[in-house]
Design an enzyme around this catalytic site. Sequence first.
Site, short mmCIF file in Angstrom:
data_model
loop_
_atom_site.label_atom_id
_atom_site.label_comp_id
_atom_site.label_asym_id
_atom_site.label_seq_id
_atom_site.Cartn_x
_atom_site.Cartn_y
_atom_site.Cartn_z
N ARG A 123 -15.83 21.24 3.55
CA ARG A 123 -14.37 20.99 4.09
C ARG A 123 -14.76 20.40 5.45
O ARG A 123 -13.69 20.15 5.98
CB ARG A 123 -13.26 22.25 3.96
CG ARG A 123 -11.77 22.86 4.49
CD ARG A 123 -11.06 23.39 4.49
NE ARG A 123 -11.57 24.50 4.27
CZ ARG A 123 -11.77 24.78 5.31
NH1 ARG A 123 -11.30 25.58 6.24
NH2 ARG A 123 -11.83 27.21 4.74
N TYR A 173 8.98 4.12 3.78
CA TYR A 173 8.14 4.76 2.88
C TYR A 173 9.13 5.97 3.29
O TYR A 173 9.36 7.05 4.52
CB TYR A 173 7.18 5.62 2.78
CG TYR A 173 6.58 6.51 1.79
CD1 TYR A 173 6.81 5.52 0.68
CD2 TYR A 173 6.09 7.71 1.99
CE1 TYR A 173 6.51 6.19 -0.46
CE2 TYR A 173 5.71 8.33 0.92
CZ TYR A 173 5.72 7.73 -0.41
OH TYR A 173 5.46 8.66 -1.87
N ASP A 184 1.86 2.02 10.73
CA ASP A 184 1.77 2.32 8.90
C ASP A 184 1.25 1.06 8.52
O ASP A 184 2.29 0.35 8.67
CB ASP A 184 2.61 3.15 8.32
CG ASP A 184 2.57 3.71 6.83
OD1 ASP A 184 1.16 2.52 5.93
OD2 ASP A 184 2.65 4.09 6.32
N LYS A 204 -3.03 2.58 -2.82
CA LYS A 204 -3.02 1.20 -2.60
C LYS A 204 -3.73 0.27 -3.22
O LYS A 204 -4.83 0.17 -3.74
CB LYS A 204 -1.73 0.51 -2.31
CG LYS A 204 -0.72 2.17 -1.67
CD LYS A 204 0.12 2.37 -2.37
CE LYS A 204 0.69 3.67 -2.77
NZ LYS A 204 1.54 4.69 -3.40
C1 LIG Z 1 4.09 2.54 3.28
C2 LIG Z 1 3.64 3.28 3.15
N1 LIG Z 1 3.25 5.35 3.68
C3 LIG Z 1 2.51 6.01 3.14
C4 LIG Z 1 2.41 6.49 1.82
C5 LIG Z 1 1.77 7.32 0.88
O1 LIG Z 1 0.59 7.17 0.68
P1 LIG Z 1 0.21 8.58 0.14
O2 LIG Z 1 0.64 8.06 -2.02
O3 LIG Z 1 -1.29 8.15 -0.85
O4 LIG Z 1 0.24 9.74 -0.23
C6 LIG Z 1 3.11 5.13 0.50
C7 LIG Z 1 3.24 5.10 -0.88
O5 LIG Z 1 3.43 5.42 -1.76
C8 LIG Z 1 3.71 3.89 1.04
O6 LIG Z 1 4.36 3.62 0.42
#
Ligand SMILES: Cc1ncc(COP(=O)(O)O)c(C=O)c1O
Length: 369
Positions: A48, A101, A169, A194
């Site tokens: 960890r 998101y 982000d 992604k």
């Molecule tokens: C723009 C964006 N940020 C963060 C996330 C969160 O990522 P995760 O699904 O890997 O936790 C997503 C998920 O779709 C996203 O579209």
Amino acid sequence: MTYGDSTRSLKAVAAEHVPGNPVGPVPVPASAYHIGADEDDALDSYGRRHNPTWRQLEKALAHLEGAAAAVSFGSGMAAITSLLRVITEPGTTLVVPADGYYQVRAYATEYLAPRGVTVIQARCDEMCDAAGDADVVFAETPSNPGLDVVDLHRLAMQCRPRGALLVVDNTTATPLGQQPLALGADLVVASATKALAGHHDLLAGYVAGNRADVIERLGRERLLAGPILGAFEAWLVLRGLGTLGLRFDRHCQNAAALAMMLRSHPAVASVRYPGLPDDPSHGVAARQMRRFGGIVAVELADVDAVHALIGRSDLLVGATSFGGVHTSVDRRARWGDPVPPGFARISCGIEDTDDLLADIESALGGAGR
Ligand SMILES: Cc1ncc(COP(=O)(O)O)c(C=O)c1O
């Protein structure tokens, strides 16, 4: 020597040239390591706290984002929520995307607001004004799912005089699509689930930046809270990064061609893609993005039209993620996003462009190109 993005991605994951050693990265899935008699935090000790595969991945991600350091996490949300816990406290004013998101918004309002953080929700076009009152600004551009774009340089200029921390982000754009740190952001956060990993088969996330104080506290947060990335998943992301340049070019090529086709298709009410010259975001996107990404937002007549599109297609998969090798479609209203019922996010995969266009055109009802 300045390399192109495919070469940079490959170099980022290259192992040292040591005769007899594997050419590619190797996963180290250890929970326990041999420890000596004396404490030595530089040595790996427990899974960890340390992992050699994380370190390889973090070095590669920092390189791609143009950051001094990166910290990996078990998902994008693990990275985002760990970061938000570290950089907010009771009394902090935090701006989050109203059109980004949805689970980031949910975390801010359900978890941080009851603990004394003032949460302001702002759409992309409201971010700069909202930043005037903020201690922390969390921006997402292009936004998921609407694909609006925030002017990051302008936003950074708004944040700087007050010392507000700007977090971006970078999930939808990826570091090959835009470099938020070079545009003035303090920290980048992203889901590597992604396009970076790219094969619909794992979750991962990271924070990257030049703020050594925040990076150090994030490492501590990960140790104490435990939202770690498995070594095998870290290794799969490293593998994915090796082909990121190739895949992302095809995602972008397919998305640009699809957006052009859809904008004149009779079954389509509206299309958003920052690469379309007449898209409302194109001016800012063209200034700050290196590629416009692989996602197209489209509005069809209603729920049934989206289901019919997926049902009649041979190539599209209905799935709620993006950035993978298969083209996927997600009707976002089902998750509560503030969009019309027939709004669909199409994440372009790496199919041959002509095949994808012909398939979607015929699935939309056969109106000729
Ligand atoms: C723009 C964006 N940020 C963060 C996330 C969160 O990522 P995760 O699904 O890997 O936790 C997503 C998920 O779709 C996203 O579209």
